[in-house]
Design a protein around this motif. Structure first.
Motif, PDB file in Angstrom:
ATOM      1  N   THR A 260       0.823  -1.207   0.000  1.00  0.00           N
ATOM      2  CA  THR A 260       0.000   0.000   0.000  1.00  0.00           C
ATOM      3  C   THR A 260       0.861   1.262   0.000  1.00  0.00           C
ATOM      4  O   THR A 260       0.325   2.356  -0.132  1.00  0.00           O
ATOM      5  CB  THR A 260      -0.924   0.042   1.235  1.00  0.00           C
TER       6      THR A 260
ATOM      7  N   SER B  70      -0.092   3.200  -3.154  1.00  0.00           N
ATOM      8  CA  SER B  70      -1.322   3.990  -3.155  1.00  0.00           C
ATOM      9  C   SER B  70      -1.242   5.137  -2.147  1.00  0.00           C
ATOM     10  O   SER B  70      -1.778   6.225  -2.388  1.00  0.00           O
ATOM     11  CB  SER B  70      -2.544   3.098  -2.884  1.00  0.00           C
ATOM     12  N   ILE B  71      -0.542   4.910  -1.050  1.00  0.00           N
ATOM     13  CA  ILE B  71      -0.379   5.989  -0.059  1.00  0.00           C
ATOM     14  C   ILE B  71       0.486   7.101  -0.639  1.00  0.00           C
ATOM     15  O   ILE B  71       0.243   8.289  -0.412  1.00  0.00           O
ATOM     16  CB  ILE B  71       0.225   5.433   1.250  1.00  0.00           C
TER      17      ILE B  71
ATOM     18  N   VAL C 152       0.722   7.917  -3.809  1.00  0.00           N
ATOM     19  CA  VAL C 152      -0.119   8.652  -4.771  1.00  0.00           C
ATOM     20  C   VAL C 152      -1.057   9.592  -4.021  1.00  0.00           C
ATOM     21  O   VAL C 152      -1.233  10.763  -4.400  1.00  0.00           O
ATOM     22  CB  VAL C 152      -0.931   7.662  -5.646  1.00  0.00           C
ATOM     23  N   HIS C 153      -1.628   9.084  -2.964  1.00  0.00           N
ATOM     24  CA  HIS C 153      -2.510   9.896  -2.117  1.00  0.00           C
ATOM     25  C   HIS C 153      -1.759  11.117  -1.587  1.00  0.00           C
ATOM     26  O   HIS C 153      -2.253  12.245  -1.660  1.00  0.00           O
ATOM     27  CB  HIS C 153      -3.009   9.024  -0.960  1.00  0.00           C
TER      28      HIS C 153
ATOM     29  N   LEU D 239      -2.406  15.053  -2.399  1.00  0.00           N
ATOM     30  CA  LEU D 239      -2.774  15.967  -1.322  1.00  0.00           C
ATOM     31  C   LEU D 239      -1.875  17.194  -1.324  1.00  0.00           C
ATOM     32  O   LEU D 239      -2.341  18.323  -1.122  1.00  0.00           O
ATOM     33  CB  LEU D 239      -2.691  15.234   0.017  1.00  0.00           C
TER      34      LEU D 239
ATOM     35  N   GLY E 140      -3.688  12.147   8.584  1.00  0.00           N
ATOM     36  CA  GLY E 140      -5.106  12.267   8.893  1.00  0.00           C
ATOM     37  C   GLY E 140      -5.979  12.001   7.683  1.00  0.00           C
ATOM     38  O   GLY E 140      -7.089  11.467   7.790  1.00  0.00           O
ATOM     39  N   SER E 141      -5.493  12.358   6.518  1.00  0.00           N
ATOM     40  CA  SER E 141      -6.260  12.119   5.298  1.00  0.00           C
ATOM     41  C   SER E 141      -6.155  10.663   4.850  1.00  0.00           C
ATOM     42  O   SER E 141      -7.115  10.055   4.394  1.00  0.00           O
ATOM     43  CB  SER E 141      -5.766  13.044   4.179  1.00  0.00           C
ATOM     44  N   VAL E 142      -4.941  10.109   4.997  1.00  0.00           N
ATOM     45  CA  VAL E 142      -4.729   8.710   4.600  1.00  0.00           C
ATOM     46  C   VAL E 142      -5.332   7.765   5.642  1.00  0.00           C
ATOM     47  O   VAL E 142      -5.732   6.657   5.331  1.00  0.00           O
ATOM     48  CB  VAL E 142      -3.221   8.433   4.433  1.00  0.00           C
ATOM     49  N   ASN E 143      -5.389   8.246   6.865  1.00  0.00           N
ATOM     50  CA  ASN E 143      -5.845   7.462   8.009  1.00  0.00           C
ATOM     51  C   ASN E 143      -4.809   6.416   8.416  1.00  0.00           C
ATOM     52  O   ASN E 143      -5.069   5.213   8.425  1.00  0.00           O
ATOM     53  CB  ASN E 143      -7.189   6.796   7.709  1.00  0.00           C
TER      54      ASN E 143
ATOM     55  N   HIS F 213      -4.612   1.341   0.214  1.00  0.00           N
ATOM     56  CA  HIS F 213      -4.843   1.562   1.640  1.00  0.00           C
ATOM     57  C   HIS F 213      -6.333   1.764   1.898  1.00  0.00           C
ATOM     58  O   HIS F 213      -7.043   2.335   1.080  1.00  0.00           O
ATOM     59  CB  HIS F 213      -4.034   2.756   2.134  1.00  0.00           C
TER      60      HIS F 213
ATOM     61  N   ASN G 279      -9.737   9.243   4.792  1.00  0.00           N
ATOM     62  CA  ASN G 279     -10.638  10.230   5.385  1.00  0.00           C
ATOM     63  C   ASN G 279     -11.576  10.814   4.323  1.00  0.00           C
ATOM     64  O   ASN G 279     -11.140  11.533   3.435  1.00  0.00           O
ATOM     65  CB  ASN G 279      -9.797  11.338   6.023  1.00  0.00           C
TER      66      ASN G 279
ATOM     67  N   VAL H 287      -9.268  14.442  -1.453  1.00  0.00           N
ATOM     68  CA  VAL H 287      -8.408  13.383  -1.979  1.00  0.00           C
ATOM     69  C   VAL H 287      -8.831  12.034  -1.398  1.00  0.00           C
ATOM     70  O   VAL H 287      -9.018  11.054  -2.121  1.00  0.00           O
ATOM     71  CB  VAL H 287      -6.924  13.660  -1.663  1.00  0.00           C
TER      72      VAL H 287
ATOM     73  N   ILE I 253      -9.688   8.974  -3.933  1.00  0.00           N
ATOM     74  CA  ILE I 253      -8.495   8.241  -4.335  1.00  0.00           C
ATOM     75  C   ILE I 253      -8.763   6.764  -4.647  1.00  0.00           C
ATOM     76  O   ILE I 253      -8.261   6.227  -5.651  1.00  0.00           O
ATOM     77  CB  ILE I 253      -7.393   8.363  -3.244  1.00  0.00           C
TER      78      ILE I 253
ATOM     79  N   LEU J 105      -7.982   5.566  -8.421  1.00  0.00           N
ATOM     80  CA  LEU J 105      -6.744   4.796  -8.533  1.00  0.00           C
ATOM     81  C   LEU J 105      -7.038   3.334  -8.884  1.00  0.00           C
ATOM     82  O   LEU J 105      -6.315   2.714  -9.668  1.00  0.00           O
ATOM     83  CB  LEU J 105      -5.962   4.888  -7.216  1.00  0.00           C
TER      84      LEU J 105
END
Lengths: 155, 155
Positions: free
Chosen positions: A23, A26-27, A29-30, A34, A49-52, B110, B114, B119, B123, B127
């Motif tokens: 992951t 994908s993280i 890319v996230h 962002l 916080g956005s990815v968690n 992932h 959030n 995003v 995502i 993706l």
DNA sequence: CTAAGTTGTAACTAATATTGTTATAACTAA
DNA sequence: TTAGTTATAACAATATTAGTTACAACTTAG
């Protein structure tokens, strides 16, 4: 006289899961998306916080993106900035940045086959060529999408 | 009066290796090729000798190939036979036979981003579509090569 | 019918990768 | 100086891989 009948029914389900691609990709890319969308205050905590996930996970990935020349991260003050234009960063760039493998080989081939066998003697070289092509086909598809294109699909 | 100079140079090398696709795949290709080339006496021990591994590893993989309908293995007497013509078995068939994954997904994404973030909200879906295409490109390349073609390249 | 050879599979181990976590040193600017 | 941050070490929990031993069940030759 005794009579006896034993019936045993055993159902076994084996679930095997292939190790998939981490992951981290994908993280990453996230994370880059962002930074592009919210250029200010993109600290490790904010992104986490956005990815968690845990901020350390983000910082580890940021370190890889930094090493790949995709972002600049400022120690102390915090925050990250993109070092390349969004339409110059492809998914393949990100993939390569976080998938640090020896030789970047997606497939593994078993080692030391028996060279006294016609199959064992040839399998590595012949299969290697095929798998290289297959991996390349995947990577070229990743190279065909930029972060710019990706983000434009967000609603 | 004391004068002191401390210099510390620390070089840290971190080697990360991505988990690659299991050698089950290449061993399965090896196994099927061997059955094709040496149809007689292809027991687990014989194949293991060519692959250079433990017979149980071969039997495990043979079980997967059997479940996929590619080979017939005879308990007791031993030996395996192909259930399909060589030009009807592609590398993708073998890949799918041994890579039992949920949903056959090569990439992981992932989870639980959030949804309050633009995003994080988008995502996964955006993706996912890209990665599906990339995986598909790889698989279609594998589907383009049959065992027949592969073996014809042996010298 | 028995013996030899084989498949099928459980159980265990060692090595490795992943992801999350805590802790701490070093850095930057207000 | 202080608050917030990055960088990173260290560790734990989990999972996969590949190899190994052990053994039950099966098949055929003799």
């Amino acid at each position: 006289m005794t009579s006896r009948l034993d019936i045993t029914i055993l159902v076994t389900t084996v679930v095997m899961t292939l190790k998939q691609i981490s992951t981290r990709f994908s993280i990453a890319v996230h994370t880059l998306s962002l930074i592009a969308v919210s250029p200010n205050d993109c600290t490790g905590d904010f992104i986490a916080g956005s990815v968690n996930t845990n901020p350390v996970v983000i910082r580890r990935i940021m370190g890889m993106l930094k090493k790949a020349g995709l972002v600049d991260v400022r120690p102390g003050v915090g925050g990250a900035t993109l070092l390349k234009d969004l339409d110059r960063i492809t998914l393949l760039d990100v993939y390569r940045a976080v998938n640090v493998t020896e030789e970047n080989q997606l497939f593994r081939i078993h080692e030391n086959p028996n060279i006294n066998c016609p199959v064992g003697r040839n399998i590595e070289q012949v299969l290697q060529a095929e798998l290289k092509d297959a991996q390349s086909a995947m990577e070229q598809r990743l190279a065909g999408t930029t972060l710019d294109q990706l983000i434009s699909k967000f609603e």
